[in-house]
Structures are given as C-alpha cells and as structure tokens.
Design a protein around this motif. Sequence first.
Motif, PDB file in Angstrom:
ATOM      1  N   HIS A  35       0.774  -1.124   0.004  1.00 51.94           N
ATOM      2  CA  HIS A  35       0.011   0.040  -0.039  1.00 51.94           C
ATOM      3  C   HIS A  35       0.726   1.247  -0.055  1.00 51.94           C
ATOM      4  O   HIS A  35       0.408   2.169  -0.570  1.00 51.94           O
TER       5      HIS A  35
ATOM      6  N   ARG B  58       1.979   1.882  -3.484  1.00 51.94           N
ATOM      7  CA  ARG B  58       0.959   2.419  -4.278  1.00 51.94           C
ATOM      8  C   ARG B  58       0.730   3.964  -3.853  1.00 51.94           C
ATOM      9  O   ARG B  58      -0.119   4.523  -4.694  1.00 51.94           O
ATOM     10  N   ARG B  59       1.310   4.433  -2.857  1.00 54.98           N
ATOM     11  CA  ARG B  59       0.749   5.784  -2.286  1.00 54.98           C
ATOM     12  C   ARG B  59       2.110   6.282  -1.732  1.00 54.98           C
ATOM     13  O   ARG B  59       2.447   6.618  -0.573  1.00 54.98           O
TER      14      ARG B  59
ATOM     15  N   GLU C 105       2.226   8.743   1.250  1.00 52.56           N
ATOM     16  CA  GLU C 105       2.158   8.138   2.225  1.00 52.56           C
ATOM     17  C   GLU C 105       3.524   7.623   2.775  1.00 52.56           C
ATOM     18  O   GLU C 105       3.863   7.441   3.812  1.00 52.56           O
TER      19      GLU C 105
ATOM     20  N   GLU D 136      -8.939   5.467   3.199  1.00 51.40           N
ATOM     21  CA  GLU D 136      -7.816   5.912   2.786  1.00 51.40           C
ATOM     22  C   GLU D 136      -6.650   5.652   3.865  1.00 51.40           C
ATOM     23  O   GLU D 136      -7.184   5.595   5.096  1.00 51.40           O
TER      24      GLU D 136
ATOM     25  N   ARG E 112      -3.824   6.796   6.132  1.00 48.91           N
ATOM     26  CA  ARG E 112      -3.269   8.013   6.754  1.00 48.91           C
ATOM     27  C   ARG E 112      -2.303   7.543   7.692  1.00 48.91           C
ATOM     28  O   ARG E 112      -2.726   7.043   8.772  1.00 48.91           O
TER      29      ARG E 112
END
Length: 417
Positions: free
Chosen positions: A264, A267-268, A271, A341, A343
């Motif tokens: 993840h 992919r972000r 973040e 989302e 975070r």
Amino acid sequence: MTTADTTALFLDPQDPSFVADPYPILDRLRREAPVHWSPPLRAWVVTRYDDVHAVLHDKRLSADTVTPFYKSQTSETQNSIASLMRYLGNWLVFKDPPDHTRIRNLTARVFTSRALAPVRANVEHITSQLLGAMQPETEVDLVEAFSNPLPAFVIMDMLGVPRERLPEMKHWSDEIKLFIGSARSVPNKYDRARAGVEAMAAAFREVIEDHRRHPRDDILSLLVNAHDDADGRLNDDELIATCILFLFAGHETTTNLITMASLHMMRRPAERACFLALETEAEIEAATEEFLRFDGPTPSMVRIATQDHQLGDQAIKAGERIYAMIAAANRDPAIFDDADELRIARSAKRHYAFGYGTHFCLGAPLARLEAAIAIPALHRRFPHMRLAAEPVWADGMTLRGPLQLRVSLGPIPGPAA
C-alpha cells in the motif's frame, strides 16, 4: 430490501476481484445489508463496526467452529481428518471458556513484556541479515526474501526450532492454511492439511522431548515447564497444538502485515514519504496500527450461535455460523474519518485487527514489535522500491495476504551531502 436486491449483494469468496480487494463489496454490504445471509458461505456476514463488536463479545456465540464442522461430516471423512481435530481442535482460538481460560493462562506467560524483552534484539538482527542479503537494483519476491522468513525465524528461534527447517515448516504451514484460511478452490485441501499437521506435530514432538531433556532459555521451555508443573494442565496434545499454533499464527499474520503495508505504501508515494519522515518510536507504532486497520491480515473471525437470538433486524438460529468481518468494521465511516484512505498520521487504535475480548490475539505484542522494526528498516533501506508485478493473492476468508509480491528494489540512499 427485496429478495432480488439482496441476491445482488452475495459475495463470491472465490471471485479473484473479491480476493484481491474485498472492500467495495464489504462497503456495500455494510450500507445495505449489514447482517446478511450469504448462500455461498452458508453463513451470516456482519459488517458494521458495532455489530462486529457485539459478535466478538457475545457469550452466546462460540469460537469452536471445528467441532461442529467435524460432527457434520460423514464417518469416512471424520476418520480421514481425525488428526486435524486432534491438534487444531486444541488450538486456543477454537476454545471457549473454561478450557480457553485454562490454556490461555498457561500460555500467556510466554508473551509478557519480560519474556519478549530479549526478542527485540533478535528481530533487529534478523531484519539486518535479510536486508543485507537483498541486492540493490534487483527484482525479488518480497514475501520470499523478507516478509516471510523474518517472523518465521523469530518464532522458530523462540520455539527452539533450527532455522534450516524453515522450508519444510513453511510447506506444512501452507498446507494447514488451506483448512484454517477457508480456502475454497482446492479440492483436496483436507487431505493436504491433515498431512501438514501430522508432519508438524511429529516434528514438534521431537523438539519438545529434546527440551525436556535439555531445558533452555526459550518460550518452548516455558511451555514445557507449564506442562510439567503440578498445577499446569497442558496435556501432550495441547502442548503440541500450542506449538503448531504459535508457529503458524506467529509468522503467517506478520508476514501478511509487512507485505501489505509495503504494497500500500508503494501504491501511495505520499504516504510512504510521510512514513519515512517519522522519527519517534511512538509515531512508528501509530503507523503500524494504521496498517493493521487499513488492510489487516485477519479479515474475519468466525463464530457459531449456541442459541437463537436477534442480531440487528435478523433472527440468528442456533448452529448458524457468523463471519464477523473485521476488514469491514475497520473501514466503517461511522468510526473512522476517510475510512478507505491510508493515513500514516492517523490514530487508529480502535481497530479490531487482533480481535476483541476473550479471544484478543495472544501474539499481538510480538506482531506489533516485529512490524514496527521490520517495516521502517525495509523502506529506509529501499525507499525507491516499486512494484514489478501485481500481487498474487491467497484464497481465503479468514487470512488475507499475497502469496507473492514481486518488487524492484531500486538504489539504496547514498551518503548525505
């Protein structure tokens, strides 16, 4: 809601899109049919945070899902899976009080702060060794190279199992996972799981006998002492079953946590940058909780009703199974803002990734410790790591994670200018 409307909501646990990303259908179920009868699962599916809380807390619901399954089988099948019941039926996660209380009291001592204190240094050492073997600018399977061997070596060291036995232990664990993880696409999964549990039980019987002859400073010696104590009541089958559970759960879930957190973040990028900027142990621990909330390794826990009762607007009958969908509860917008989302800075400790109440995960402190060391170390060494292929997901309703995650490691950071 009409019958036709409800039918349209049926989730297919074998649908590759659901296996890869169950959250869209879970979100719709949470909104439109929060207590939902699923014909493919032949069970209720519960998706709201408050209802999942109620299921995990309700004493009218039993965690012993294996005994009813065994009793429902033909005599021929019962004979073929008797060894599965002998050991998996003694797993703490499938026990109700008072047996659950007795076994948990005897085994909880191995996960105290004092017992885990020397483990931290070993986690750091194993992490460093594995990262050192991963060459920059190459492509690897992150599961095979890092996220599986790390927690596996940690728990094997704790149990006194030689590290060179990892390949066979991993194979047996994968076979057991076909049964425990509720895989639905493997026709001979019971035979394979039986063979896996019998082989692992034989291996642990040898290790246990060696520990009885030569006690040492590891958790298996603690368990053996609890078994041998006049006040202890772990019999041999319970002791072997506990070892199998600790090895299985002690690496499967943490492997998936490390892998999915990495997936993840890749992919972000924003973040991941936020994660790499974290400085304090408390900040990293908070980020670990967010990884657990966002896409944890235990998407559901199963219970069986011991009596008729009402849940939401549905009548639950004795003997019916209930899937408490932790994955859905942890993304309930009534509890978490921007629930879908990731975070990094979120405070997310209200999640149910480790369960709740009597069956709260005994190994949660170890999993948190491993993740809080391994994930930062991996991404600090390879901050440019990126996906080389889409993940290959395991099939299962109660365990979630990629079987394979191919990544390009990229360059390691150079010295500061």
